[in-house]
Design a protein around this motif. Structure first.
Motif, mmCIF file in Angstrom:
data_model
loop_
_atom_site.group_PDB
_atom_site.id
_atom_site.type_symbol
_atom_site.label_atom_id
_atom_site.label_comp_id
_atom_site.label_asym_id
_atom_site.label_seq_id
_atom_site.Cartn_x
_atom_site.Cartn_y
_atom_site.Cartn_z
ATOM 1 N N MET A 79 39.498 47.316 51.242
ATOM 2 C CA MET A 79 39.372 47.598 49.802
ATOM 3 C C MET A 79 38.078 48.359 49.543
ATOM 4 O O MET A 79 37.009 47.967 50.003
ATOM 5 N N ASP B 140 38.201 49.897 44.153
ATOM 6 C CA ASP B 140 39.289 48.930 44.084
ATOM 7 C C ASP B 140 38.761 47.532 43.802
ATOM 8 O O ASP B 140 39.295 46.800 42.965
ATOM 9 N N GLN C 282 39.251 45.213 40.430
ATOM 10 C CA GLN C 282 39.760 43.848 40.553
ATOM 11 C C GLN C 282 38.837 42.849 39.846
ATOM 12 O O GLN C 282 39.296 41.944 39.152
#
Length: 221
Positions: free
Chosen positions: A1, A5, A9
């Motif tokens: 990730m 990203d 999140q």
């Protein structure tokens, strides 16, 4: 990730400090990538820090004058500040640069709706409704614009679609009640006002509509 990203999140999880840390690291590693500035701008906008958010969006545009999502972010800032003309320009620019998503069309339509330029709002809200057919808010606002421009038959079908998406949508019931009144269908209007009040007992407009119908029926007895 990646940093982006993970940062997104964290935003979704409401961990704003952690998101800021990741976006800051991304900017430090890749200072010429406009995407990182846009994401940090989105975070700041979420935190209601409009002034700093605007600076990050502007920095993204300096790095890439075709950064459509940066213009969209600027549009949101000016919309919240009720600077609808400026917001309109930014949303239109985002669309012109290829942001073919429901959000910029919806927000562009809303700038006209808030300015009570209902006919001008219609093509943008219609396009948003086509791009996002399952979005309750998009569909409802499109229905309102149709109703305001007296396109009641089409508005009725849109509000009915809203209820298919969300059967507890009190405002859709209220507006269907108003349309039923225009069609002189008193019983149906009363049903919709009652349903709106069952869902939202403090719905003032539905309550007033129901009261007016009851007063009218009493006078005709």
């Amino acid at each position: 990730m990646t940093e982006i990203d993970q940062g997104i999140q964290y935003m979704k999880e409401g961990k704003l400090e952690e998101a800021a840390k990741y976006f800051t690291e991304a900017i430090e590693k890749h200072p010429q990538d406009p995407v990182h500035y846009i994401n940090f701008g989105n975070l700041l906008l979420h935190m209601k820090d409009d002034e700093r958010a605007e600076r990050f969006y502007q920095k993204a545009i300096e790095l890439d004058e075709k950064a459509a999502t940066a213009y969209y972010g600027l549009g949101n800032i000016h919309f919240e500040q009720e600077k609808f003309d400026t917001a309109r320009q930014h949303f239109q620019q985002a669309i012109n640069l290829g942001l073919e998503e429901a959000d910029p069309y919806f927000m562009l339509g809303m700038t006209f709706l808030y300015d009570e330029k209902f006919k001008l709002s219609l093509p943008y809200l219609q396009r948003a409704s086509e791009l996002s057919p399952d979005d309750v808010d998009v569909q409802f606002q499109y229905g309102l614009a149709l109703a305001q421009t007296e396109q009641l038959t089409t508005a009725k079908s849109i509000f009915e679609n809203v209820l298919e998406l969300d059967k507890e949508h009190s405002d859709a019931h209220y507006n269907l009640g108003v349309i039923a009144l225009f069609d002189e269908n008193i019983d149906l209007a009363l049903q919709h006002f009652d349903q709106a009040l069952q869902i939202q007992p403090d719905h003032l407009l539905a309550g007033n509509g129901k009261q007016q119908i009851e007063n009218m029926l009493e006078q005709n007895e």
